[in-house]
Design a protein around this motif. Structure first.
Motif, mmCIF file in Angstrom:
data_model
loop_
_atom_site.group_PDB
_atom_site.id
_atom_site.type_symbol
_atom_site.label_atom_id
_atom_site.label_comp_id
_atom_site.label_asym_id
_atom_site.label_seq_id
_atom_site.Cartn_x
_atom_site.Cartn_y
_atom_site.Cartn_z
ATOM 1 N N THR A 64 0.295 -0.351 -11.194
ATOM 2 C CA THR A 64 1.303 0.223 -12.072
ATOM 3 C C THR A 64 2.260 1.071 -11.254
ATOM 4 N N VAL A 65 3.546 0.769 -11.362
ATOM 5 C CA VAL A 65 4.550 1.582 -10.678
ATOM 6 C C VAL A 65 5.731 1.806 -11.618
ATOM 7 N N THR A 66 6.398 2.926 -11.421
ATOM 8 C CA THR A 66 7.584 3.218 -12.220
ATOM 9 C C THR A 66 8.770 3.380 -11.283
ATOM 10 N N VAL A 67 9.857 2.701 -11.613
ATOM 11 C CA VAL A 67 11.083 2.835 -10.822
ATOM 12 C C VAL A 67 12.264 3.082 -11.755
ATOM 13 N N TYR A 73 0.829 -1.209 0.000
ATOM 14 C CA TYR A 73 0.000 0.000 0.000
ATOM 15 C C TYR A 73 0.864 1.260 0.000
ATOM 16 N N ALA A 74 0.722 2.063 -1.063
ATOM 17 C CA ALA A 74 1.365 3.380 -1.143
ATOM 18 C C ALA A 74 2.878 3.298 -0.941
ATOM 19 N N ILE A 75 3.474 2.214 -1.449
ATOM 20 C CA ILE A 75 4.900 1.995 -1.233
ATOM 21 C C ILE A 75 5.752 2.724 -2.276
ATOM 22 N N ALA A 76 5.449 2.515 -3.558
ATOM 23 C CA ALA A 76 6.311 3.069 -4.602
ATOM 24 C C ALA A 76 5.991 4.541 -4.849
ATOM 25 N N ASP A 77 7.005 5.298 -5.236
ATOM 26 C CA ASP A 77 6.824 6.728 -5.492
ATOM 27 C C ASP A 77 5.761 6.985 -6.548
ATOM 28 N N SER A 78 5.622 6.066 -7.501
ATOM 29 C CA SER A 78 4.662 6.299 -8.569
ATOM 30 C C SER A 78 3.275 5.766 -8.246
ATOM 31 N N ILE A 132 -2.949 -14.529 -3.587
ATOM 32 C CA ILE A 132 -2.234 -13.260 -3.650
ATOM 33 C C ILE A 132 -0.813 -13.528 -4.138
ATOM 34 N N HIS A 133 -0.284 -12.630 -4.962
ATOM 35 C CA HIS A 133 1.129 -12.703 -5.305
ATOM 36 C C HIS A 133 1.796 -11.392 -4.939
ATOM 37 N N GLY A 134 3.027 -11.518 -4.485
ATOM 38 C CA GLY A 134 3.808 -10.326 -4.180
ATOM 39 C C GLY A 134 4.748 -10.021 -5.332
ATOM 40 N N PHE A 135 5.272 -8.807 -5.343
ATOM 41 C CA PHE A 135 6.298 -8.433 -6.312
ATOM 42 C C PHE A 135 7.292 -7.535 -5.586
ATOM 43 N N ALA A 136 8.354 -8.178 -5.096
ATOM 44 C CA ALA A 136 9.399 -7.414 -4.413
ATOM 45 C C ALA A 136 10.591 -7.283 -5.349
ATOM 46 N N LEU A 137 11.128 -6.079 -5.450
ATOM 47 C CA LEU A 137 12.278 -5.838 -6.320
ATOM 48 C C LEU A 137 13.418 -5.316 -5.445
ATOM 49 N N PRO A 138 14.446 -6.156 -5.220
ATOM 50 C CA PRO A 138 15.514 -5.758 -4.307
ATOM 51 C C PRO A 138 16.167 -4.431 -4.708
ATOM 52 N N ASP A 139 16.502 -3.663 -3.724
ATOM 53 C CA ASP A 139 17.229 -2.396 -3.882
ATOM 54 C C ASP A 139 16.496 -1.367 -4.739
ATOM 55 N N HIS A 140 15.189 -1.526 -4.896
ATOM 56 C CA HIS A 140 14.402 -0.547 -5.647
ATOM 57 C C HIS A 140 13.236 0.010 -4.816
ATOM 58 N N GLY A 141 13.243 -0.273 -3.502
ATOM 59 C CA GLY A 141 12.201 0.275 -2.623
ATOM 60 C C GLY A 141 10.808 -0.169 -3.012
ATOM 61 N N LEU A 142 10.676 -1.395 -3.453
ATOM 62 C CA LEU A 142 9.409 -1.813 -4.038
ATOM 63 C C LEU A 142 8.982 -3.181 -3.512
ATOM 64 N N ASN A 143 7.805 -3.224 -2.928
ATOM 65 C CA ASN A 143 7.191 -4.502 -2.585
ATOM 66 C C ASN A 143 5.682 -4.341 -2.690
ATOM 67 N N LEU A 144 5.102 -4.959 -3.696
ATOM 68 C CA LEU A 144 3.659 -4.869 -3.907
ATOM 69 C C LEU A 144 3.009 -6.196 -3.574
ATOM 70 N N GLN A 145 1.765 -6.125 -3.136
ATOM 71 C CA GLN A 145 0.950 -7.331 -2.980
ATOM 72 C C GLN A 145 -0.228 -7.157 -3.909
ATOM 73 N N LEU A 146 -0.467 -8.136 -4.767
ATOM 74 C CA LEU A 146 -1.623 -8.041 -5.655
ATOM 75 C C LEU A 146 -2.628 -9.142 -5.338
ATOM 76 N N LEU A 179 6.308 -0.780 -14.433
ATOM 77 C CA LEU A 179 5.837 -2.148 -14.251
ATOM 78 C C LEU A 179 4.316 -2.100 -14.164
ATOM 79 N N HIS A 180 3.705 -2.779 -15.099
ATOM 80 C CA HIS A 180 2.252 -2.798 -15.179
ATOM 81 C C HIS A 180 1.854 -4.249 -14.929
ATOM 82 N N LEU A 181 1.400 -4.507 -13.707
ATOM 83 C CA LEU A 181 1.300 -5.889 -13.239
ATOM 84 C C LEU A 181 -0.150 -6.280 -12.998
ATOM 85 N N THR A 182 -0.532 -7.465 -13.468
ATOM 86 C CA THR A 182 -1.862 -7.994 -13.163
ATOM 87 C C THR A 182 -1.731 -9.379 -12.553
#
Ligand code: CUA
Length: 609
Positions: free
Chosen positions: A545-548, A86-91, A524-538, A512-515
């Motif tokens: 959609t997030v941009t890094v 929730y509200a994790i990525a800057d985008s 539920i699937h997660g999408f964690a991207l190391p060293d990019h400040g990103l962890n989503l749960q879908l 990243l445009h993820l479905t």
């Protein structure tokens, strides 16, 4: 002594011990068992009620089951939360919305469930952020905040209430007074406003200027009045000045009359919102004097009475909800704060200084009958809000009451100097109150409301309806959209990402445009991207959609953070970032070879050869 008599003596002793157990010290034990049985919900069985507890400085709502007191869910609202993506990525637009309206934290105090015909309908729960003058709406079909609104001209958004009986408006109190004249004079006059919001658009429709620090809110059950406690009519700026007067006030606003005045153009528009001045609109605001620095205000389920609590007076004020006259001011105990109801003519008031809940009969108190106090129960410790099931609606259930306490002191294993908060569940179904259970929470619930699971459960969605821009299976792509931008349209399905690798260049912005294309609840699937400040749960059906920025050259394994199948650990893929000046052509992701790595000198074994 022969064997037989020894046996008889032993039997007699055993019998006496058993008898003492059932009769003597056994009674405490029986009471414990009875309390335990009242809150026991067997594995696999469901609770009777949902409880929504404000998370205070956690900026969230805690969802518990009643009577088990089990924590079922936390709904992050004003604070980003990686656990829910929730509200994790800057985008993330929700992150931007939070930043735009006041920041990535909040102070939630009062959950208010939407009502139809005076009872909770299970559509929404609204909650304030005191600190940053915001209100959020949580959709209860998804248990997710869907709107966050900033309230203009107001600081310290404290009490909130839905306008009964049909949630036509949302009432929000401004607690921190502001200079009225735009600081044109010094010392400037200070006042507050009460804001009235459209509960669908969450826009502030109008505001009413009022004196004092506007604290807790409730409304009459017929849609006529909003009631707010107002302390510090002294306009004091420190605690000594704020507590000079013996009486402050309950502010009653005639809502239809105020709306008429706004429609007639009587409001002065400030920051896009018309503000009504009481002096120019007689009848809109009625000040009802009550003792002393009042705090809680609660309207009885039958709509007849408004109960205001004195805080610095041992009394509550009973006000006629139609004539606005004070009917009685009975003494209830030290530090009365809030009142709730059982629907049988009894009120329950929290006593902060006495650390008690006092049960009292409203009609008896009005008549001055000496036996209006029905019962008292000790609380551990220093109770703030309290709420009975349905207590703020027109149909209280009259079975359970939750005490939300400020201090837990000795109630739990010590966990450092900062102890957990303590909540206590009380049985109010009988004449005497009975303590049933206590449970700790993270900081710091203020208030709660409860709704019957029979009403809410059927409304809860199993999966997200795919958004118009959802990525479908077989339509995954990696598209270069500009010299320094790449869009990856990705799907997630147990237990793989498609694509499971893609290549970008240093300096790229990667969208990243993820479905999550699952169609079964809880997949539920997660999408964690190391060293990019990103962890989503879908959750199933959801699209994010997030941009890094691509970041430094290297290989970054994105992986699933939510255990989804036996092959959850294998749910992984690579974002390959080539150096800026690399001459290696970027391979098409579909034809890219998944080259296996080897360690020089270490022979590979088995099937991977
Ligand atoms: Cu998907 Cu774990």
């Amino acid at each position: 002594m022969n064997r037989k008599s020894t046996l008889l003596i032993l039997l007699a002793v055993a019998g006496t011990v058993a008898f003492m157990r059932t009769v003597g010290c056994g009674s405490a034990r029986t009471a414990r068992s009875a309390a335990a049985e009242k809150v026991y919900v067997a594995p696999g069985e469901h609770d009777k009620y949902y409880g929504f507890l404000s998370g205070g400085q956690s900026g969230s709502i805690f969802v518990i089951g009643i009577p088990s007191c089990r924590l079922i869910r936390e709904i992050p609202i004003f604070e980003p939360r990686a656990a829910y993506g929730y509200a994790i990525a800057d985008s993330d637009p929700r992150r931007q919305e939070l930043i735009r309206t006041g920041g990535l934290w909040g102070d939630t105090h009062h959950p208010a469930l939407s009502e139809t015909d005076g009872v909770y309908d299970g559509r929404y729960v609204y909650i304030n952020d005191l600190a940053n003058a915001r209100v959020a709406r949580v959709r209860l079909d998804y248990f997710e905040a869907d709107k966050i609104a900033k309230i203009p001209n107001l600081q310290g958004a404290h009490g909130i209430a839905v306008l009964s009986p049909n949630t036509r408006l949302l009432v929000v109190n401004g607690e921190f007074e502001q200079p009225t004249d735009g600081m044109a004079t010094n010392p400037a006059p200070y006042t507050s406003v009460i804001a009235y919001l459209d509960p669908e658009t969450m826009q502030t429709k109008f505001e009413v200027r009022v004196p004092g620090n506007i604290d807790i809110a409730d409304t009459s059950k017929d849609g006529r009045y909003s009631f707010s406690t107002s302390y510090n009519l002294e306009q004091g700026k420190d605690i000594n000045q704020m507590t000079q007067l013996d009486r402050d006030a309950v502010v009653a606003v005639d809502v239809p009359l105020a709306e008429k005045a706004v429609a007639a153009g009587k409001g002065h528009v400030v920051n896009g919102v018309p503000i009504l001045e009481p002096s120019e609109n007689p009848g809109v605001v009625t000040m009802i004097p009550v003792p002393k620095n009042p705090h809680g205000i609660n309207v009885s389920p039958d709509g007849k009475y408004v109960i205001a609590s004195g805080k610095l007076s041992p009394t509550v004020s009973i006000i006629d909800a139609h004539t606005l006259k004070i009917l009685a001011e009975p003494e209830v105990g030290l530090g009365p704060l809030h009142t709730t109801f059982d629907g049988r003519g009894n009120a329950y008031t929290s006593l902060f200084i006495d650390s008690q809940v006092v049960k009292w009969n409203i009609e008896k108190a009005i008549k001055g009958a000496p036996d209006y106090i029905v019962d008292r129960i000790d609380i551990h410790y220093n109770i703030g809000h309290l709420q009975a099931v349905g207590g703020a609606s027109m149909k209280p259930a009259g079975d359970y009451l939750l005490a939300l306490n400020k201090l837990s002191k000795d109630q739990y294993l010590p966990v450092g100097p900062d102890l957990p908060e303590d909540q206590e569940l009380i049985d109010i179904s009988g004449h005497k109150m009975k303590m049933l259970a206590s449970f700790p929470t993270p900081p710091e619930p203020h208030d709660a409301e409860f709704i019957d699971a029979k009403i809410l459960s059927p409304r809860v969605k199993q999966v997200y309806t795919p958004a118009p821009d959802a990525v479908s299976e077989g339509r995954e792509t990696v598209v270069r959209t500009g010299p320094h931008s790449v869009t990856v349209n990705m799907t997630m399905l147990r237990s793989a990402y498609t694509p499971d690798s893609f290549t970008v260049r240093e300096g790229d912005q990667v969208t990243l445009h993820l479905t999550n294309v699952e169609t079964i609840r809880d997949n539920i699937h997660g999408f964690a991207l190391p060293d990019h400040g990103l962890n989503l749960q879908l959750p199933p059906g959801d699209t994010r959609t997030v941009t890094v920025p691509a970041g430094r050259p290297g290989v970054y394994w994105y992986y699933c953070t939510n255990f989804c199948s036996a092959l959850h650990l294998e749910m992984r893929g690579r974002m390959i970032v080539q150096p800026k000046d690399s001459t290696i052509p970027i391979p098409d992701w579909k034809s890219a070879q998944n080259v296996k790595g080897t360690v020089p000198g270490v022979p590979s074994t088995g099937a991977v050869q």
